[in-house]
Design a protein around this motif. Structure first.
Motif, PDB file in Angstrom:
ATOM      1  N   GLU A  42      -2.336  -6.137 -12.430  1.00  0.00           N
ATOM      2  CA  GLU A  42      -1.560  -4.743 -12.264  1.00  0.00           C
ATOM      3  C   GLU A  42      -1.431  -4.639 -10.728  1.00  0.00           C
ATOM      4  O   GLU A  42      -1.736  -5.441  -9.836  1.00  0.00           O
ATOM      5  N   ILE A  43      -0.805  -3.572 -10.338  1.00  0.00           N
ATOM      6  CA  ILE A  43      -0.656  -3.102  -9.016  1.00  0.00           C
ATOM      7  C   ILE A  43      -1.522  -1.984  -8.812  1.00  0.00           C
ATOM      8  O   ILE A  43      -1.467  -1.150  -9.668  1.00  0.00           O
ATOM      9  N   GLN A  44      -2.448  -2.020  -7.747  1.00  0.00           N
ATOM     10  CA  GLN A  44      -3.294  -0.855  -7.602  1.00  0.00           C
ATOM     11  C   GLN A  44      -2.737   0.092  -6.467  1.00  0.00           C
ATOM     12  O   GLN A  44      -2.543  -0.485  -5.463  1.00  0.00           O
ATOM     13  N   LEU A  45      -2.527   1.191  -6.659  1.00  0.00           N
ATOM     14  CA  LEU A  45      -2.143   2.237  -5.968  1.00  0.00           C
ATOM     15  C   LEU A  45      -3.360   2.892  -5.212  1.00  0.00           C
ATOM     16  O   LEU A  45      -4.164   3.481  -6.101  1.00  0.00           O
ATOM     17  N   ILE A  46      -3.322   3.026  -3.972  1.00  0.00           N
ATOM     18  CA  ILE A  46      -4.529   3.989  -3.468  1.00  0.00           C
ATOM     19  C   ILE A  46      -3.614   4.996  -2.700  1.00  0.00           C
ATOM     20  O   ILE A  46      -2.725   4.663  -1.660  1.00  0.00           O
ATOM     21  N   ILE A  47      -3.813   6.102  -3.254  1.00  0.00           N
ATOM     22  CA  ILE A  47      -2.795   7.333  -2.937  1.00  0.00           C
ATOM     23  C   ILE A  47      -3.745   8.458  -1.938  1.00  0.00           C
ATOM     24  O   ILE A  47      -4.892   8.599  -2.330  1.00  0.00           O
ATOM     25  N   LYS A  48      -3.291   8.624  -0.899  1.00  0.00           N
ATOM     26  CA  LYS A  48      -4.062   9.373   0.089  1.00  0.00           C
ATOM     27  C   LYS A  48      -3.207  10.777   0.203  1.00  0.00           C
ATOM     28  O   LYS A  48      -2.182  10.966   0.225  1.00  0.00           O
ATOM     29  N   CYS A  51       0.638   8.836   2.147  1.00  0.00           N
ATOM     30  CA  CYS A  51       0.691   7.613   2.051  1.00  0.00           C
ATOM     31  C   CYS A  51       0.396   6.826   0.932  1.00  0.00           C
ATOM     32  O   CYS A  51      -0.747   7.484   0.182  1.00  0.00           O
ATOM     33  N   ILE A  52       0.670   5.844   0.360  1.00  0.00           N
ATOM     34  CA  ILE A  52       0.353   5.127  -0.847  1.00  0.00           C
ATOM     35  C   ILE A  52       0.297   3.437  -0.463  1.00  0.00           C
ATOM     36  O   ILE A  52       1.175   2.990  -0.122  1.00  0.00           O
TER      37      ILE A  52
END
Length: 113
Positions: A62-68, A40-41
């Motif tokens: 910016e766009i912050q990605l939180i990558i699981k 999931c991101i």
């Protein structure tokens, strides 16, 4: 190793990566998901970044990605992001997850296996 105990050791991780545009955030997200490198991101936008770069203080939206994902996949994720990201030095920070909801951690592991 995930059991029913939410405090058992886990190899789950969060990765943080900022992107300069929705296009680059979508490309990275889709590639990581298609290759099963992430389960999931989240894309948080816009975030206001203030940082020092090449001796100057810069500001960017910016766009912050939180990558699981899982720690054993870090090197492969890093290489994929370096190949796709437009920045010379993209943010890529790994945060280990020490505990979590066991069913969610099991889903994360299944989606990245």
């Amino acid at each position: 190793p995930i059991s029913g105990d939410p405090y058992s050791m886990t190899d789950a991780m969060l990765l943080l990566c900022t992107c300069p545009s929705q296009t680059s955030a979508d490309l990275i997200s889709e590639q990581l998901l298609e290759r099963r490198l992430a389960a999931c991101i989240n894309q948080l936008a816009p975030v206001s970044s203030v940082y020092r770069w090449q001796g100057k203080i810069e500001r960017a939206s910016e766009i912050q990605l939180i990558i699981k994902s899982r720690a054993p996949l870090f090197a492969e994720i890093e290489q994929a992001i370096l190949n796709l990201h437009p920045y010379e030095t993209p943010e890529l920070l790994m945060l280990p997850i020490s505990a979590g909801h066991a069913p969610y951690l099991a889903w994360l592991a299944a989606e990245t296996s």
